[in-house]
Design a protein around this motif. Sequence first.
Motif, short mmCIF file in Angstrom:
data_model
loop_
_atom_site.label_atom_id
_atom_site.label_comp_id
_atom_site.label_asym_id
_atom_site.label_seq_id
_atom_site.Cartn_x
_atom_site.Cartn_y
_atom_site.Cartn_z
N SER A 1 18.10 28.42 0.22
CA SER A 1 18.25 28.33 1.68
C SER A 1 18.44 26.89 2.15
O SER A 1 18.90 26.65 3.26
CB SER A 1 17.06 28.97 2.39
N LYS A 2 18.13 25.92 1.28
CA LYS A 2 18.32 24.50 1.63
C LYS A 2 19.74 24.02 1.38
O LYS A 2 20.15 23.01 1.93
CB LYS A 2 17.34 23.64 0.82
N GLU A 3 20.48 24.74 0.54
CA GLU A 3 21.85 24.35 0.21
C GLU A 3 22.83 25.10 1.12
O GLU A 3 22.71 26.31 1.29
CB GLU A 3 22.16 24.66 -1.25
N GLU A 4 23.79 24.37 1.68
CA GLU A 4 24.71 24.97 2.63
C GLU A 4 26.16 24.74 2.22
O GLU A 4 26.48 23.77 1.56
CB GLU A 4 24.50 24.39 4.03
N ILE A 5 27.01 25.67 2.64
CA ILE A 5 28.45 25.50 2.51
C ILE A 5 29.05 25.59 3.91
O ILE A 5 28.52 26.27 4.79
CB ILE A 5 29.10 26.56 1.58
N THR A 6 30.13 24.88 4.13
CA THR A 6 30.84 24.91 5.41
C THR A 6 32.29 25.23 5.12
O THR A 6 32.92 24.61 4.28
CB THR A 6 30.73 23.55 6.13
N THR A 7 32.81 26.23 5.83
CA THR A 7 34.19 26.67 5.65
C THR A 7 34.86 26.74 7.01
O THR A 7 34.31 27.31 7.95
CB THR A 7 34.24 28.06 4.99
N SER A 8 36.07 26.18 7.10
CA SER A 8 36.86 26.25 8.33
C SER A 8 38.12 27.07 8.07
O SER A 8 38.79 26.87 7.06
CB SER A 8 37.26 24.86 8.81
N LYS A 9 38.41 27.99 8.97
CA LYS A 9 39.58 28.84 8.83
C LYS A 9 40.00 29.34 10.21
O LYS A 9 39.17 29.78 10.99
CB LYS A 9 39.23 30.01 7.91
N ASP A 10 41.29 29.24 10.49
CA ASP A 10 41.86 29.79 11.74
C ASP A 10 41.14 29.32 13.00
O ASP A 10 40.94 30.09 13.94
CB ASP A 10 41.90 31.32 11.69
N GLY A 11 40.71 28.07 13.03
CA GLY A 11 40.09 27.52 14.23
C GLY A 11 38.61 27.80 14.38
O GLY A 11 38.03 27.58 15.44
N VAL A 12 37.99 28.31 13.33
CA VAL A 12 36.56 28.62 13.36
C VAL A 12 35.90 28.00 12.13
O VAL A 12 36.43 28.07 11.03
CB VAL A 12 36.31 30.15 13.35
N THR A 13 34.74 27.38 12.33
CA THR A 13 33.97 26.82 11.22
C THR A 13 32.68 27.62 11.07
O THR A 13 31.96 27.83 12.05
CB THR A 13 33.64 25.33 11.47
N ILE A 14 32.44 28.06 9.84
CA ILE A 14 31.25 28.84 9.51
C ILE A 14 30.39 28.03 8.56
O ILE A 14 30.88 27.49 7.57
CB ILE A 14 31.62 30.17 8.81
N LYS A 15 29.10 27.93 8.86
CA LYS A 15 28.16 27.28 7.95
C LYS A 15 27.14 28.33 7.52
O LYS A 15 26.54 29.01 8.35
CB LYS A 15 27.45 26.12 8.64
N MET A 16 27.00 28.47 6.19
CA MET A 16 26.04 29.41 5.63
C MET A 16 25.23 28.70 4.56
O MET A 16 25.69 27.73 3.97
CB MET A 16 26.76 30.60 5.00
N ASP B 1 25.47 28.52 11.22
CA ASP B 1 26.15 28.06 12.44
C ASP B 1 27.58 28.57 12.47
O ASP B 1 28.21 28.74 11.42
CB ASP B 1 26.16 26.53 12.46
N ILE B 2 28.08 28.81 13.67
CA ILE B 2 29.50 29.12 13.91
C ILE B 2 29.98 28.17 14.99
O ILE B 2 29.32 28.02 16.03
CB ILE B 2 29.71 30.56 14.40
N THR B 3 31.12 27.53 14.73
CA THR B 3 31.71 26.63 15.72
C THR B 3 33.15 27.07 15.97
O THR B 3 33.90 27.29 15.02
CB THR B 3 31.71 25.17 15.21
N ILE B 4 33.50 27.19 17.23
CA ILE B 4 34.88 27.49 17.60
C ILE B 4 35.59 26.16 17.77
O ILE B 4 35.34 25.43 18.73
CB ILE B 4 34.96 28.32 18.90
N ASP B 5 36.46 25.83 16.81
CA ASP B 5 37.16 24.55 16.83
C ASP B 5 38.42 24.59 17.69
O ASP B 5 38.83 23.57 18.22
CB ASP B 5 37.55 24.14 15.39
N ASP B 6 39.02 25.76 17.80
CA ASP B 6 40.26 25.93 18.57
C ASP B 6 39.91 26.55 19.92
O ASP B 6 39.65 27.75 20.02
CB ASP B 6 41.22 26.82 17.78
N GLU B 7 39.90 25.72 20.94
CA GLU B 7 39.51 26.17 22.29
C GLU B 7 40.40 27.29 22.82
O GLU B 7 39.96 28.10 23.64
CB GLU B 7 39.54 24.99 23.28
N SER B 8 41.64 27.37 22.36
CA SER B 8 42.54 28.42 22.85
C SER B 8 42.06 29.81 22.46
O SER B 8 42.42 30.81 23.11
CB SER B 8 43.97 28.20 22.35
N LEU B 9 41.23 29.90 21.45
CA LEU B 9 40.69 31.20 21.05
C LEU B 9 39.74 31.77 22.11
O LEU B 9 39.57 32.98 22.20
CB LEU B 9 39.93 31.07 19.72
#
Length: 85
Positions: A12-27, A35-43
């Motif tokens: 649970s201390k180790e994380e991966i971050t993936t960005s795809k289609d204007g969204v970044t997911i951290k697990m 965390d979820i970040t919407i990188d593309d405001e147009s979405l």
Amino acid sequence: VKDGLKIQKELSKEEITTSKDGVTIKMNMAFQLVDITIDDESLMSDKSKLEKAIKTAYQSAMLDLMKGMEQKFKNNPDFNLPGLS
């Protein structure tokens, strides 16, 4: 059971971050969404596109997470999982 809880805590201390289609997911490696970040405001103005982008980014994050888990266990002699050696 104790070892399992210890491993889960470590993962649970180790994380991966993936960005795809204007969204970044951290697990984390315990398969928890951090965390979820919407990188593309147009979405934000198109619910259908946003939902699709989140789904695509999540699927990509899960694949990255599984690859990371495989490498972690494969390279760790403390884990003896069939098919990874």
